[in-house]
Design an enzyme around this catalytic site. Sequence first.
Site, PDB file in Angstrom:
ATOM      1  N   GLY A 102      30.158  64.639  67.552  1.00 32.93           N
ATOM      2  CA  GLY A 102      29.690  66.201  67.506  1.00 32.93           C
ATOM      3  C   GLY A 102      30.726  67.169  68.184  1.00 32.93           C
ATOM      4  CB  THR A 103      33.639  66.856  69.927  1.00 32.35           C
ATOM      5  OG1 THR A 103      32.671  66.435  70.723  1.00 32.35           O
ATOM      6  CG2 THR A 103      34.820  67.640  70.756  1.00 32.35           C
ATOM      7  CB  VAL A 104      35.358  70.497  65.930  1.00 36.57           C
ATOM      8  CG1 VAL A 104      34.505  71.718  66.338  1.00 36.57           C
ATOM      9  CG2 VAL A 104      36.449  70.717  64.812  1.00 36.57           C
ATOM     10  CB  SER A 121      31.703  69.094  72.233  1.00 41.01           C
ATOM     11  OG  SER A 121      31.161  67.665  72.220  1.00 41.01           O
ATOM     12  CG  MET A 183      36.949  64.591  67.170  1.00 40.30           C
ATOM     13  SD  MET A 183      38.860  65.077  66.751  1.00 40.30           S
ATOM     14  CE  MET A 183      38.201  66.455  65.633  1.00 40.30           C
TER      15      MET A 183
END
Length: 261
Positions: A102-104, A121, A183
Site C-alpha cells: 500500500g505504499t508509493v 502510505s 516503498m
Amino acid sequence: MLLQTLALLEGTDLRALGHNSADYVHRLAEALKLAFADREAYYGDPEFTRVPMDELLAPAYAEMRRALVDPRRASLELRPGDPIGMRPLGSLPPGMRPWGAGTVHVDAADREGNLIAITASGGWLQSSPVIDTLGFPLGSRMQTFYLDERHPNALVPGKRPRTTLTPSLAARDGVPFIAFGTMGGDQQDQWTLQFFVNLVDFGMEIQEAIEAPKFSSRHFPSTFAPHDAYPGFLKVEERIEPRVRDELVARGHQVEVGPAY
C-alpha cells in the site's frame, strides 16, 4: 535507521569490498541488524518515550557498535546497544522479547533546485489486528504498535505509531543534491541504503543505482503485527552471483533467493 546505519559504515571502504560481493553484502547486512536492534529498543514517539537520538548517532557509539561485526560470521541474535551508558551491548526492556501493499514513493525537483520526497502510505486493513470484543480492526497504522507496555512503541492514547517511511533528502557541500526513497515496509531503510551507497560510493548513475541487485534482512522483529522475526534471514536477488550466495551461507546467513527486481 538510515542515518544510524550510515554511521556504522563510516570509515569502511565499501568500494574495496566490491559491489555485491560476499564481503559487501555481509558488511551491510550486519550493520543493518545492529541498527534495527536499536530501533527495537529505543524508537518510539518522542513525545511519549525518550529516544536518545544524539547518542544513537554519536561517532563514538557507532565505533563501538561497528566492532561487533564479525567479518566471517553472521550474527543470529538481536543485539541492541546502550547509547546512554556508551556500551556496545545493552538489552531489551525486561521481559520484552522479539515477536514472532500500500505504499508509493514520489520525488520531484524544479528548475530552481527545490526538492521534495514523499512516501505516501496508510498500511492496509486486511492485516490489522481485530479487537475481538468490538469486531473491528485497529486503524491501519496502529498495527505497528506493540501491546507490551514496556516497549518504546507501545500503544498509548494519543501516541503516534512508529513507521517505516523513509523519504530522504541529501545535500552535497550544503547544496541540495537528491531526493530519494522507496516503498517496501522494513525494506525501505535497507534498499535506500543500498541505492545511496551505489550512488555515492560506487559512482553509479541514478538509474543504474536503482536497478542494481538488492538484498534485505528479516533478522529483527517486523514493524507490522504480529512482529515476527527470522534470525539470520537474508533475502538476495537471483542476479547476485551464486558463488556470493554460497559464501554468505557459509558465513551463517539463512539465504533465500528471490526473483530479479
